[in-house]
Write an enzyme that holds these catalytic residues in place. Structure first.
Site, PDB file in Angstrom:
ATOM      1  N   SER A   1       0.828  -1.202   0.000  1.00  0.00           N
ATOM      2  CA  SER A   1       0.000   0.000   0.000  1.00  0.00           C
ATOM      3  C   SER A   1       0.868   1.260   0.000  1.00  0.00           C
ATOM      4  O   SER A   1       1.651   1.474  -0.922  1.00  0.00           O
ATOM      5  CB  SER A   1      -0.936  -0.047   1.212  1.00  0.00           C
TER       6      SER A   1
ATOM      7  N   HIS B   1      -2.868  -1.376  -4.489  1.00  0.00           N
ATOM      8  CA  HIS B   1      -4.331  -1.426  -4.515  1.00  0.00           C
ATOM      9  C   HIS B   1      -4.891  -0.014  -4.401  1.00  0.00           C
ATOM     10  O   HIS B   1      -4.164   0.923  -4.030  1.00  0.00           O
ATOM     11  CB  HIS B   1      -4.864  -2.321  -3.385  1.00  0.00           C
TER      12      HIS B   1
END
Length: 230
Positions: A117, A140
């Site tokens: 992330s 993501h």
């Protein structure tokens, strides 16, 4: 002699305290005469809200001042950034990444375990980057916790935040924004989520990380960069 021993003991005590409390240490190899600051980003990057005491965190209010000290110190020759993080607060993670990227000293990152992330821009913020063969990077879409207003402005804010993240990654690595967006919105890899998991060599092939390697490779590369700088 007594004063010298006391100073060494005090310094060793301070080093151990920094390692224990902040995951920081100074590497000093007499053969190279280089002082390398070791900084860990582990667990979850904590932002403006405190996480539970049972959660392993890296607090940005600890990291930012230390990066300022590294920049201003004549004793520090380079930065070694070790990452094993699940991500965390976007604004805080980007703040750390921007400070690392703006350091006027050689810097190398090493991804151990994972850099997921917001850990992705942190991993690419250094001048050169490594990932161990089993290391992972997860790309993501931005997620938000808590109350979210279902309005167009909220979507626009999410999009702006994702563009900031992707823009930073593109400008500090060999990856391209269009490809990063494809990896971010991938629906084939995660059963209950969007995104892509890159393992070791895959992160290098996608241009995110410079090279597969371990701590020896990272330290040697940093010494090489410091020598070239001097």
């Amino acid at each position: 002699m007594g004063d010298t021993n006391n100073k060494e003991q005090n310094q060793n005590g301070m080093d151990m305290e920094n390692i224990k409390e902040y995951g920081q240490a100074v590497l000093n190899n007499p053969k190279t005469n280089h002082d390398i600051h070791l900084l860990n980003i582990i667990g979850e990057v904590e932002g403006h809200e405190c996480l539970p005491s049972t959660t392993k965190t890296t607090k940005y209010e600890h990291v930012l001042p230390q990066l300022a000290v590294i920049e201003d110190s004549e004793k520090v020759d380079g930065l070694l950034l070790i990452l094993n993080t699940v991500g965390g607060d976007v604004e805080s993670g980007l703040a750390i990444a921007e400070m690392v990227a703006s350091l006027d000293k050689p810097s190398v990152s090493l991804v151990l375990g994972g850099s997921h992330s917001i850990g992705v821009p942190l991993a690419v913020s250094t001048d050169y980057s490594f990932i161990v063969p089993s290391g992972t990077m997860v790309i993501h879409p931005v997620r938000m916790s808590g109350t979210v207003i279902g309005a167009k402005q909220t979507y626009d804010y999410f999009k702006q935040m994702q563009d900031r993240i992707l823009g930073f990654i593109e400008s500090h690595s060999g990856a391209k924004k269009k490809r990063l967006e494809e990896l971010m919105m991938n629906t084939d890899m995660m059963s209950k989520d969007l995104g892509t998991i890159l393992v070791g060599e895959d992160a290098v092939k996608e241009g995110l990380i410079n090279e597969v390697g371990g701590i020896h490779d990272a330290v040697c590369k940093l010494h090489e960069m410091i020598d070239a700088r001097k």
